[in-house]
Scaffold this motif. Structure first.
Motif, PDB file in Angstrom:
ATOM      1  N   ARG A 124      -3.172   8.272  33.252  1.00  0.00           N
ATOM      2  CA  ARG A 124      -2.655   7.858  31.947  1.00  0.00           C
ATOM      3  C   ARG A 124      -1.797   6.597  32.083  1.00  0.00           C
ATOM      4  O   ARG A 124      -1.484   6.158  33.187  1.00  0.00           O
ATOM      5  N   SER A 125      -1.409   6.043  30.953  1.00  0.00           N
ATOM      6  CA  SER A 125      -0.516   4.890  30.986  1.00  0.00           C
ATOM      7  C   SER A 125       0.859   5.322  31.502  1.00  0.00           C
ATOM      8  O   SER A 125       1.190   6.514  31.496  1.00  0.00           O
ATOM      9  N   GLU A 126       1.661   4.359  31.941  1.00  0.00           N
ATOM     10  CA  GLU A 126       2.977   4.657  32.493  1.00  0.00           C
ATOM     11  C   GLU A 126       3.852   5.393  31.484  1.00  0.00           C
ATOM     12  O   GLU A 126       4.555   6.339  31.828  1.00  0.00           O
ATOM     13  N   VAL A 128       2.932   7.231  28.841  1.00  0.00           N
ATOM     14  CA  VAL A 128       2.414   8.582  28.602  1.00  0.00           C
ATOM     15  C   VAL A 128       2.722   9.487  29.785  1.00  0.00           C
ATOM     16  O   VAL A 128       3.136  10.647  29.620  1.00  0.00           O
ATOM     17  N   ALA A 129       2.538   8.976  31.000  1.00  0.00           N
ATOM     18  CA  ALA A 129       2.808   9.774  32.196  1.00  0.00           C
ATOM     19  C   ALA A 129       4.286  10.137  32.277  1.00  0.00           C
ATOM     20  O   ALA A 129       4.641  11.279  32.607  1.00  0.00           O
ATOM     21  N   ALA A 130       5.167   9.171  31.986  1.00  0.00           N
ATOM     22  CA  ALA A 130       6.602   9.440  32.043  1.00  0.00           C
ATOM     23  C   ALA A 130       7.010  10.463  30.995  1.00  0.00           C
ATOM     24  O   ALA A 130       7.775  11.397  31.273  1.00  0.00           O
ATOM     25  N   ALA A 131       6.492  10.311  29.780  1.00  0.00           N
ATOM     26  CA  ALA A 131       6.825  11.252  28.709  1.00  0.00           C
ATOM     27  C   ALA A 131       6.257  12.636  28.993  1.00  0.00           C
ATOM     28  O   ALA A 131       6.920  13.657  28.759  1.00  0.00           O
ATOM     29  N   GLY A 132       5.032  12.688  29.508  1.00  0.00           N
ATOM     30  CA  GLY A 132       4.424  13.976  29.825  1.00  0.00           C
ATOM     31  C   GLY A 132       5.168  14.703  30.930  1.00  0.00           C
ATOM     32  O   GLY A 132       5.413  15.905  30.840  1.00  0.00           O
ATOM     33  N   ALA A 133       5.548  13.972  31.980  1.00  0.00           N
ATOM     34  CA  ALA A 133       6.307  14.588  33.074  1.00  0.00           C
ATOM     35  C   ALA A 133       7.659  15.066  32.575  1.00  0.00           C
ATOM     36  O   ALA A 133       8.130  16.147  32.966  1.00  0.00           O
ATOM     37  N   ALA A 134       8.297  14.290  31.721  1.00  0.00           N
ATOM     38  CA  ALA A 134       9.582  14.703  31.153  1.00  0.00           C
ATOM     39  C   ALA A 134       9.426  15.976  30.323  1.00  0.00           C
ATOM     40  O   ALA A 134      10.302  16.853  30.343  1.00  0.00           O
ATOM     41  N   ALA A 135       8.310  16.100  29.613  1.00  0.00           N
ATOM     42  CA  ALA A 135       8.065  17.302  28.817  1.00  0.00           C
ATOM     43  C   ALA A 135       7.923  18.529  29.713  1.00  0.00           C
ATOM     44  O   ALA A 135       8.448  19.613  29.398  1.00  0.00           O
ATOM     45  N   PHE A 136       7.232  18.379  30.845  1.00  0.00           N
ATOM     46  CA  PHE A 136       7.111  19.476  31.801  1.00  0.00           C
ATOM     47  C   PHE A 136       8.492  19.901  32.296  1.00  0.00           C
ATOM     48  O   PHE A 136       8.812  21.091  32.361  1.00  0.00           O
ATOM     49  N   VAL A 137       9.310  18.923  32.675  1.00  0.00           N
ATOM     50  CA  VAL A 137      10.649  19.227  33.196  1.00  0.00           C
ATOM     51  C   VAL A 137      11.509  19.867  32.116  1.00  0.00           C
ATOM     52  O   VAL A 137      12.242  20.835  32.384  1.00  0.00           O
TER      53      VAL A 137
END
Length: 202
Positions: A124-126, A128-137
């Motif tokens: 994914r784009s940077e 999207v990846a950052a937001a998605g990882a933050a959502a997991f955390v």
């Protein structure tokens, strides 16, 4: 001679770099906020009776130089007690020091969750990846079980961090350039997991 307009490729590269910087800044700010929240949450909890055994054993090691099993009864493997004892040699506030160690381990778990999520979103784009990882955390650190256990001077946080590290190391063996060393690292982490959490009572 007048220079021409920037090429579309240069513009795209600049936009991509800007998005990457924004994603890194977002991740750093998010991580700092999570760290503050986890430490604050750990240090304001009331004392739980199960914390005594880990704090007392570590205090005897740090203050009196006593050895578990030989000098006093202890019903766990002693690795965690020596870890807490090391913290007590740095700061003499026993409960706060032990909880800082536990909260740091809890943050380590959250970091591994973030790192794994980023790997899953690598295509994914940077942003999207950052937001998605933050959502997991965020889903992880707001889980009621995490909120109840994280940061207490128990043997949960350190053991789970080590066990998760061992699991991720085993998962990475086949992709590693040095699979034998990666497998050895997983075995060492698993050994420390057992040494920090195993109960010796029948």
């Amino acid at each position: 001679m007048r220079s021409g307009a920037p090429s579309s490729g240069a513009t795209e590269d600049g936009d991509r770099l800007a998005r990457a910087k924004a994603a890194r800044a977002f991740s750093c700010v998010f991580g700092a906020l999570v760290a503050v929240a986890v430490y604050a949450h750990a240090l304001q909890k009331l004392l739980d009776h199960d914390e005594h055994q880990f704090i007392a054993s570590a205090a005897l090691i740090a203050r009196e130089g006593l050895v578990p099993y030989r000098d006093f009864p202890y019903y766990h493997l002693p690795y965690l007690s020596y870890l807490y004892a090391g913290a007590f040699l740095v700061a003499d506030r026993l409960l706060a020091s032990a909880r800082v160690v536990a909260a740091t381990a809890a943050l380590g778990i959250a970091f591994l969750v973030w790192k794994r999520a980023r790997a899953m979103l690598a295509g994914r784009s940077e942003i999207v990846a950052a937001a998605g990882a933050a959502a997991f955390v965020l889903a992880f650190v707001t889980n009621p079980l995490f909120l109840y256990t994280a940061g207490r001077a128990w043997n949960h946080d350190v053991a789970i961090l080590l066990a998760l590290g061992a699991t991720l190391a085993l998962d990475a063996v086949e992709r590693s350039r040095r699979p034998k060393w990666t497998a050895c690292a997983a075995a060492v982490l698993l050994g420390f997991t057992l040494g920090s959490t195993l109960n010796l009572r029948a």
